[in-house]
Write a protein that holds these residues in place. Structure first.
Motif, PDB file in Angstrom:
ATOM      1  N   GLY A 274       0.783  -1.229   0.000  1.00 44.89           N
ATOM      2  CA  GLY A 274       0.000   0.000   0.000  1.00 44.89           C
ATOM      3  C   GLY A 274       0.810   1.271   0.000  1.00 44.89           C
ATOM      4  O   GLY A 274       0.251   2.367   0.153  1.00 44.89           O
ATOM      5  N   PHE A 275       2.121   1.165  -0.178  1.00 45.56           N
ATOM      6  CA  PHE A 275       2.968   2.358  -0.179  1.00 45.56           C
ATOM      7  C   PHE A 275       3.160   2.852  -1.609  1.00 45.56           C
ATOM      8  O   PHE A 275       3.510   2.081  -2.505  1.00 45.56           O
ATOM      9  N   THR A 276       2.927   4.138  -1.820  1.00 41.87           N
ATOM     10  CA  THR A 276       3.126   4.740  -3.131  1.00 41.87           C
ATOM     11  C   THR A 276       4.566   5.221  -3.236  1.00 41.87           C
ATOM     12  O   THR A 276       4.997   6.077  -2.445  1.00 41.87           O
ATOM     13  N   VAL A 277       5.302   4.653  -4.173  1.00 44.10           N
ATOM     14  CA  VAL A 277       6.704   5.042  -4.358  1.00 44.10           C
ATOM     15  C   VAL A 277       6.898   5.432  -5.824  1.00 44.10           C
ATOM     16  O   VAL A 277       6.462   4.727  -6.729  1.00 44.10           O
ATOM     17  N   SER A 278       7.545   6.541  -6.028  1.00 40.61           N
ATOM     18  CA  SER A 278       7.746   7.043  -7.382  1.00 40.61           C
ATOM     19  C   SER A 278       8.865   6.271  -8.073  1.00 40.61           C
ATOM     20  O   SER A 278       9.704   5.635  -7.423  1.00 40.61           O
ATOM     21  N   GLU A 279       8.881   6.357  -9.396  1.00 45.68           N
ATOM     22  CA  GLU A 279       9.953   5.717 -10.157  1.00 45.68           C
ATOM     23  C   GLU A 279      11.308   6.306  -9.780  1.00 45.68           C
ATOM     24  O   GLU A 279      12.313   5.590  -9.693  1.00 45.68           O
ATOM     25  N   SER A 280      11.351   7.606  -9.519  1.00 48.95           N
ATOM     26  CA  SER A 280      12.630   8.229  -9.154  1.00 48.95           C
ATOM     27  C   SER A 280      13.120   7.713  -7.803  1.00 48.95           C
ATOM     28  O   SER A 280      14.329   7.533  -7.597  1.00 48.95           O
ATOM     29  N   ALA A 281      12.196   7.457  -6.845  1.00 44.90           N
ATOM     30  CA  ALA A 281      12.597   6.908  -5.548  1.00 44.90           C
ATOM     31  C   ALA A 281      13.138   5.487  -5.710  1.00 44.90           C
ATOM     32  O   ALA A 281      14.151   5.125  -5.100  1.00 44.90           O
ATOM     33  N   VAL A 282      12.473   4.684  -6.534  1.00 39.60           N
ATOM     34  CA  VAL A 282      12.952   3.309  -6.761  1.00 39.60           C
ATOM     35  C   VAL A 282      14.311   3.342  -7.446  1.00 39.60           C
ATOM     36  O   VAL A 282      15.223   2.571  -7.096  1.00 39.60           O
ATOM     37  N   ALA A 283      14.478   4.257  -8.416  1.00 36.84           N
ATOM     38  CA  ALA A 283      15.771   4.381  -9.101  1.00 36.84           C
ATOM     39  C   ALA A 283      16.870   4.762  -8.111  1.00 36.84           C
ATOM     40  O   ALA A 283      17.984   4.203  -8.145  1.00 36.84           O
ATOM     41  N   ASP A 284      16.566   5.696  -7.237  1.00 34.36           N
ATOM     42  CA  ASP A 284      17.529   6.106  -6.213  1.00 34.36           C
ATOM     43  C   ASP A 284      17.900   4.927  -5.323  1.00 34.36           C
ATOM     44  O   ASP A 284      19.071   4.713  -4.987  1.00 34.36           O
ATOM     45  N   ALA A 285      16.893   4.116  -4.969  1.00 35.70           N
ATOM     46  CA  ALA A 285      17.122   2.961  -4.094  1.00 35.70           C
ATOM     47  C   ALA A 285      18.039   1.927  -4.739  1.00 35.70           C
ATOM     48  O   ALA A 285      18.859   1.313  -4.059  1.00 35.70           O
TER      49      ALA A 285
END
Length: 443
Positions: A274-285
């Motif tokens: 249920g957590f909304t994560v942006s593509e940029s956040a996933v890329a950073d991760a």
């Protein structure tokens, strides 16, 4: 070396209670009840089981959530160097390993509540997880199963946000069964009625079928790798895809082709929770994720300095045939791209399939130095382990220690050859010893 307050508390418990596993939930439920059931006061939980890849999935989940600006508690086991590694306390800007005085206090309170009754140390330390995570505010908990799933002490969590089951293969047969379907059934024990389950890449269709059967019986919506979501490498990038669309990401910082699937499972689990994560956040991760002792490149330190100049030194705690296969695959890929002579320094414990682990490296490793595992009573003597390696088709000889093996390599190295690629592996206990001796413990 001076012990910390928490280490003294835990060592005291180790003298009073069994070190091993006694799979049951009765004792920890009794203890947690005395503590006011802290497991019922946690932030949303991502609960992770599996034979291989649990730790990587936890590391990816944490990195993704923190990159999205969330505070994340993380429980993993075992630790490599210090007990504190099992408890990462979430805070904005990135979680930190629990402070020693905080851990010592929590261990003391949990032990006092147990009042000397029969229990395992792992169960006490799991109760400590729930106490710590309930007393410190955070947005989410990532909790890794210790052993199995159904009767693991972490499985008192009644309703996680999502259950995540990573690859299942043969391991811990003495506790979980000697067939993959039995092991899969134990891992699937973390699935809860109506709670969604994300299923990581499974090599065994038998294991997948067992997990899906449990999910169907419990009316738990299942999201299956290579069916409902995908993660793969393409043109030096990582592609993730599910029903919500496609992400074009940097490749995971954790090495090996299998980490694309592990990263994908974590992305799917975080979204399903249920957590909304942006593509940029996933890329950073993908670029910041860390997981010590799992195909970790050691670039400096006391042990690295003993190796032949210019050597690549890799450390991996994988200890079963499945882990051996993915490590060997990565080394073979490196060998094709950047050829170097490959050597192994291995230590293993008696409960692991040593022959099966070594078999994965046949034809790839030039020579194996076997060493004792000092941190475990179950360590296989180096001379016996050398015989197992030879039975698997490898050239092997016993050595007294990792430092002795590295020094011998340096003393006998032919300078006309490229510097070697050295894998130190076979046991998380050995990985911990190496990180301690090298002066590079997890932080």
């Amino acid at each position: 070396m001076t012990q910390s307050a928490a280490e003294r508390e835990i060592d005291r418990l180790l003298t009073l209670h069994p070190k091993g596993f006694d799979l049951s939930l009765e004792r920890i439920r009794r203890l947690l009840s005395r503590l006011g059931d802290p497991q019922k006061r946690l932030p949303p939980v991502i609960h992770i089981a599996g034979t291989n890849g649990k730790g990587s999935a936890a590391a990816f989940s944490r990195a993704i959530l923190e990159a999205a600006g969330l505070s994340v508690h993380v429980h993993t086991s075992p630790h490599l160097v210090n007990w504190h590694e099992r408890y990462r306390i979430g805070q904005k800007g990135g979680g930190k390993l629990v402070a020693d005085d905080v851990l010592a206090d929590a261990v003391g309170r949990v032990a006092e509540a147990n009042a000397g009754e029969s229990i395992t140390v792992f169960e006490i330390l799991t109760a400590v997880t729930f106490v710590l995570f309930s007393e410190h505010p955070a947005d989410v908990c990532v909790i890794e199963v210790g052993l199995g799933g159904r009767f693991d002490a972490t499985n008192v969590i009644e309703r996680p946000a999502v259950s995540l089951i990573m690859p299942v293969s043969m391991d811990h047969e003495a506790y979980l069964g000697d067939r993959v379907e039995l092991i899969a059934a134990e891992k699937a024990g973390i699935i809860k009625p109506g709670v969604p389950v994300v299923i990581g890449q499974q090599e065994s269709t038998t294991a997948l079928d067992v997990i899906l059967d449990v999910a169907e019986r419990l009316d738990a919506p299942a999201m299956v790798y290579a069916q409902d979501y995908f993660g793969f490498g393409e043109n030096g990038r990582m592609v993730y895809q599910d029903d919500s669309g496609l992400m074009d990401l940097p490749p995971p910082r954790l090495v090996g082709r299998h980490q694309f699937a592990n990263a994908a499972a974590a992305i799917a689990a975080v979204r399903t929770a249920g957590f909304t994560v942006s593509e940029s956040a996933v890329a950073d991760a993908m670029g910041r994720v860390e997981w010590p002792g799992r195909m970790q490149r050691l670039v400096s330190g006391a042990l690295v300095d003993l190796a032949p100049g210019g050597s690549e030194v890799w450390l991996d705690g994988g200890h079963n045939p499945g882990a051996g296969a993915v490590i060997a695959e990565y080394l073979a890929e490196q060998e094709e791209r950047f050829p170097r002579p490959v050597f192994m320094i291995a230590g293993m414990i008696s409960t692991k399939d040593q022959f099966g682990y070594f078999q994965a490296f046949e034809g790839l490793v030039r020579h194996v130095f076997t060493v004792p595992v000092g941190m475990s009573d179950a360590g296989v003597p180096a001379n016996e382990l050398a015989l197992r390696a030879e039975a698997a088709g490898l050239s092997a000889e016993p050595m007294a220690s990792v430092s002795n093996a590295l020094s011998l390599l340096r003393e006998t190295w032919d300078p006309t050859e490229p510097a070697p690629r050295i894998l130190i592996g076979g046991s998380l206990y050995l990985a911990g010893e190496v990180l301690r001796e090298n002066g590079t413990p997890p932080v």
